[in-house]
Design a protein around this motif. Structure first.
Motif, PDB file in Angstrom:
ATOM      1  N   ASP A 240       0.890  -1.161   0.000  1.00 38.80           N
ATOM      2  CA  ASP A 240       0.000   0.000   0.000  1.00 38.80           C
ATOM      3  C   ASP A 240       0.926   1.208   0.000  1.00 38.80           C
ATOM      4  OD1 ASP A 240      -2.285  -1.519   0.147  1.00 38.80           O
ATOM      5  OD2 ASP A 240      -2.301  -1.526   2.346  1.00 38.80           O
ATOM      6  N   PRO A 241       0.748   2.137  -0.945  1.00 37.20           N
ATOM      7  CA  PRO A 241       1.711   3.237  -1.044  1.00 37.20           C
ATOM      8  C   PRO A 241       1.717   4.097   0.210  1.00 37.20           C
ATOM      9  CG  PRO A 241      -0.203   3.667  -2.404  1.00 37.20           C
ATOM     10  CD  PRO A 241      -0.333   2.254  -1.916  1.00 37.20           C
ATOM     11  N   TRP A 242       2.874   4.608   0.562  1.00 37.95           N
ATOM     12  CA  TRP A 242       2.947   5.589   1.645  1.00 37.95           C
ATOM     13  C   TRP A 242       3.847   6.733   1.214  1.00 37.95           C
ATOM     14  CZ3 TRP A 242       7.674   5.830   4.500  1.00 37.95           C
ATOM     15  CH2 TRP A 242       8.527   4.739   4.342  1.00 37.95           C
ATOM     16  N   GLU A 277       6.872   2.740  11.902  1.00 38.85           N
ATOM     17  CA  GLU A 277       5.835   1.853  11.380  1.00 38.85           C
ATOM     18  C   GLU A 277       6.360   0.926  10.282  1.00 38.85           C
ATOM     19  OE1 GLU A 277       2.118   3.359   9.429  1.00 38.85           O
ATOM     20  OE2 GLU A 277       2.011   4.462  11.323  1.00 38.85           O
ATOM     21  N   HIS A 278       7.391   1.386   9.586  1.00 42.05           N
ATOM     22  CA  HIS A 278       7.889   0.600   8.458  1.00 42.05           C
ATOM     23  C   HIS A 278       9.189  -0.109   8.809  1.00 42.05           C
ATOM     24  CE1 HIS A 278       4.849   2.021   5.691  1.00 42.05           C
ATOM     25  NE2 HIS A 278       4.957   3.180   6.293  1.00 42.05           N
ATOM     26  N   PHE A 284      11.235   1.009  -2.925  1.00 41.47           N
ATOM     27  CA  PHE A 284      11.378   1.811  -4.137  1.00 41.47           C
ATOM     28  C   PHE A 284      10.066   2.508  -4.447  1.00 41.47           C
ATOM     29  CE2 PHE A 284       8.954  -0.717  -7.145  1.00 41.47           C
ATOM     30  CZ  PHE A 284       8.817  -1.903  -6.437  1.00 41.47           C
ATOM     31  N   GLY A 285      10.154   3.463  -5.349  1.00 39.77           N
ATOM     32  CA  GLY A 285       8.959   4.208  -5.732  1.00 39.77           C
ATOM     33  C   GLY A 285       9.327   5.370  -6.618  1.00 39.77           C
ATOM     34  N   LEU A 331      11.641  17.559  -1.733  1.00 32.79           N
ATOM     35  CA  LEU A 331      11.635  16.207  -2.311  1.00 32.79           C
ATOM     36  C   LEU A 331      10.407  15.473  -1.792  1.00 32.79           C
ATOM     37  CD1 LEU A 331      13.083  13.801  -3.792  1.00 32.79           C
ATOM     38  CD2 LEU A 331      14.285  13.377  -1.633  1.00 32.79           C
ATOM     39  N   ARG A 332       9.627  14.930  -2.697  1.00 30.40           N
ATOM     40  CA  ARG A 332       8.428  14.181  -2.301  1.00 30.40           C
ATOM     41  C   ARG A 332       8.575  12.738  -2.760  1.00 30.40           C
ATOM     42  NH1 ARG A 332       3.740  17.410  -1.446  1.00 30.40           N
ATOM     43  NH2 ARG A 332       4.459  19.284  -0.378  1.00 30.40           N
ATOM     44  N   LEU A 333       8.304  11.792  -1.883  1.00 32.76           N
ATOM     45  CA  LEU A 333       8.439  10.382  -2.240  1.00 32.76           C
ATOM     46  C   LEU A 333       7.116   9.648  -2.083  1.00 32.76           C
ATOM     47  CD1 LEU A 333      11.683   9.546  -0.201  1.00 32.76           C
ATOM     48  CD2 LEU A 333      11.561  10.291  -2.600  1.00 32.76           C
ATOM     49  N   VAL A 334       6.798   8.802  -3.061  1.00 35.82           N
ATOM     50  CA  VAL A 334       5.733   7.823  -2.860  1.00 35.82           C
ATOM     51  C   VAL A 334       6.390   6.449  -2.950  1.00 35.82           C
ATOM     52  CG1 VAL A 334       4.989   8.139  -5.272  1.00 35.82           C
ATOM     53  CG2 VAL A 334       3.565   6.836  -3.719  1.00 35.82           C
ATOM     54  N   ILE A 335       6.236   5.693  -1.870  1.00 36.65           N
ATOM     55  CA  ILE A 335       6.891   4.383  -1.780  1.00 36.65           C
ATOM     56  C   ILE A 335       5.859   3.321  -2.147  1.00 36.65           C
ATOM     57  CG2 ILE A 335       7.995   2.748  -0.203  1.00 36.65           C
ATOM     58  CD1 ILE A 335       8.258   6.355   0.664  1.00 36.65           C
ATOM     59  N   VAL A 336       6.169   2.527  -3.167  1.00 42.29           N
ATOM     60  CA  VAL A 336       5.167   1.600  -3.701  1.00 42.29           C
ATOM     61  C   VAL A 336       5.509   0.129  -3.536  1.00 42.29           C
ATOM     62  CG1 VAL A 336       4.359   3.307  -5.383  1.00 42.29           C
ATOM     63  CG2 VAL A 336       6.129   1.661  -6.053  1.00 42.29           C
ATOM     64  N   GLY A 337       6.773  -0.169  -3.206  1.00 41.97           N
ATOM     65  CA  GLY A 337       7.118  -1.584  -3.088  1.00 41.97           C
ATOM     66  C   GLY A 337       8.366  -1.826  -2.258  1.00 41.97           C
ATOM     67  N   TYR A 338       8.565  -3.111  -1.958  1.00 46.82           N
ATOM     68  CA  TYR A 338       9.637  -3.559  -1.069  1.00 46.82           C
ATOM     69  C   TYR A 338      10.533  -4.511  -1.840  1.00 46.82           C
ATOM     70  CZ  TYR A 338      11.664  -6.167   2.897  1.00 46.82           C
ATOM     71  OH  TYR A 338      12.511  -6.777   3.790  1.00 46.82           O
TER      72      TYR A 338
END
Ligand code: ADP
Ligand code: RBF
Ligand code: MG
Length: 383
Positions: A240-242, A277-278, A284-285, A331-338
């Motif tokens: 789930d993206p964060w 939490e993570h 990556f994302g 800098l803005r990040l959306v993290i989509v996978g592990y």
């Protein structure tokens, strides 16, 4: 036969899974800290979190006894338990599932693998806690609380009773546990035990476990003869993206850039809850830089065991060649996978080679529609 093959062939295949609750499926530690902070302040004392390791995995009474003694509280353990219980009950609705917990329960349920829940907490608290998580209660054919056996973990009683009620031999059970008492109990019951330590940097203490993993995301069920997860895609696990963002700050100045892996560090201030939490690991994302556009990104979260950092940091490497630095830019990040858990490496060369491999995996995966759709997330462009 090589040592590795011998080890593999010695692994006993199992037919069911027995899970611990607090610290294994539920992120209880933060709640415990908050409650202790409140109660100790009533006694004019300050909870500093350093004693957490003394209470993880204990029965409520044992944990209370440890705190009463450590802080020299002018009350009995029984009084302390009766004061703290209502504070805990008020917090149960706020306990989050740990990353990978829902995924694991759903997967085992879908494949008809019997599951038991065995926790040192009283049965009533277990029922209350899991009631806030959809589908959990019905996942377990057996639930055993600390008040339902003569002695809690580290005694094997609870796990042996769970096996009996599942109609399984102990040797057919896989125990998943975050605490040392839990691991001891599982081995004493002659079961296979995977440890998922809930406290950071404690994994070296879990030598009794058959395997130590960093988080439930790293569980490889096929190792234990169970149906493997089917959600990995080309070496990546969709999440789930964060989201996380802020101005790029100076990092450790280790000259990562010279190594060809510059990491645009973000301040962790204000994000400590999110980072806690993570699980640490490689993710990556997509990365948005206010005036430059959106780029592929691979990053590590954690303590960088090779450098033995004292703080959990976030280190994003943008997969693009820039002609200049961009310190101070948003800098803005959306993290989509592990991708994997953090590792230590025998040499800097092997660390760099592994990070480049991570980069290639991310580069390729981010082309998949599953991940590429997030490139257009408005969060990356607004600032
Ligand atoms: P620091 O220790 O200050 O983070 P690094 O050697 O990790 O130093 O370099 C990071 C800096 O390099 C970033 O803050 C950014 O300004 C710049 N940079 C240039 N190219 C990249 C890139 N592809 N990914 C991340 N940062 C980059
Ligand atoms: N450091 C480690 O000690 N172990 C790792 O497994 C690890 N993996 C990383 C993966 C990626 C994609 C990136 C960008 C960094 C990783 N690092 C790791 C962190 C690395 O040590 C650090 O970013 C730089 O050297 C700067 O401190
Ligand atoms: Mg850096």
């Amino acid at each position: 036969m090589t040592e590795k093959m011998a080890a593999t062939s010695l692994t006993k295949f199992v037919r069911c899974v027995i899970l611990d609750l607090d610290g294994t499926l539920l992120n209880t530690d933060g709640i415990v800290g908050n409650v202790l902070k409140v109660l100790l302040s009533r006694y004019g004392k300050q909870w500093d979190g350093r004693e957490t390791h003394k209470i993880v995995g204990k029965t409520p009474f044992e944990a209370a006894a440890a705190v009463v003694e450590d802080y020299q509280l002018p009350c009995s353990t029984i009084e302390f338990v009766s004061q703290i219980s209502p504070l805990f009950s008020d917090q149960w609705c706020n306990i989050k599932a740990l990353p990978g917990a829902n995924r694991l329960l759903k997967h085992l349920k879908n494949h008809g693998v019997p599951m038991a829940l065995a926790s040192n907490s009283p049965r009533e608290s277990i029922e209350a806690k899991i009631s806030y998580h959809d589908g959990w209660k019905s996942s377990f054919s057996v639930i055993i609380g600390g008040d339902e056996v003569r002695t809690g973990k580290p005694s094997p009683d609870m796990f042996l009773e769970a096996a009996k009620r599942l109609s399984m031999e102990p040797s057919s059970c896989l125990v998943i546990e975050d605490s040392l008492p839990g691991v001891t109990a599982g081995k004493a019951a002659e079961m296979q035990v995977v440890a998922v330590p809930s406290l950071p940097k404690h994994s070296h203490l879990y030598t009794a476990a058959d395997e130590v993993i960093n988080s439930l995301l790293d569980l490889r069920l096929e190792k234990w003869g169970l149906p493997p997860f089917e959600d990995w895609v080309d070496g990546t696990l969709p999440l789930d993206p964060w989201y996380i963002g802020g101005p790029v700050i100076k990092g450790f100045g280790r000259g990562s850039k010279v190594l060809g892996i510059p990491t645009a560090n973000l301040s962790t201030k204000g994000y400590s809850d999110l980072l806690a939490e993570h699980p640490s690991g490689v993710y990556f994302g997509w990365a948005g830089l206010s005036s430059r556009g959106v780029f592929k990104m691979v990053m590590s979260i954690g303590w960088n065991p090779y450098f033995d950092n004292k703080e959990k940091t976030i280190e994003p490497w943008l997969l693009h060649k820039f002609d200049e630095d961009f310190y101070g830019e948003e800098l803005r990040l959306v993290i989509v996978g592990y991708i994997r858990s953090e590792a230590n490496f025998p040499s800097l060369e092997s660390l760099i080679a592994k990070i480049h491999e991570d980069g290639e995996i991310a580069e390729k995966a981010l082309e998949l529609p599953l991940y590429s759709s997030y490139k257009n997330d408005p969060y990356l462009r607004s600032s």
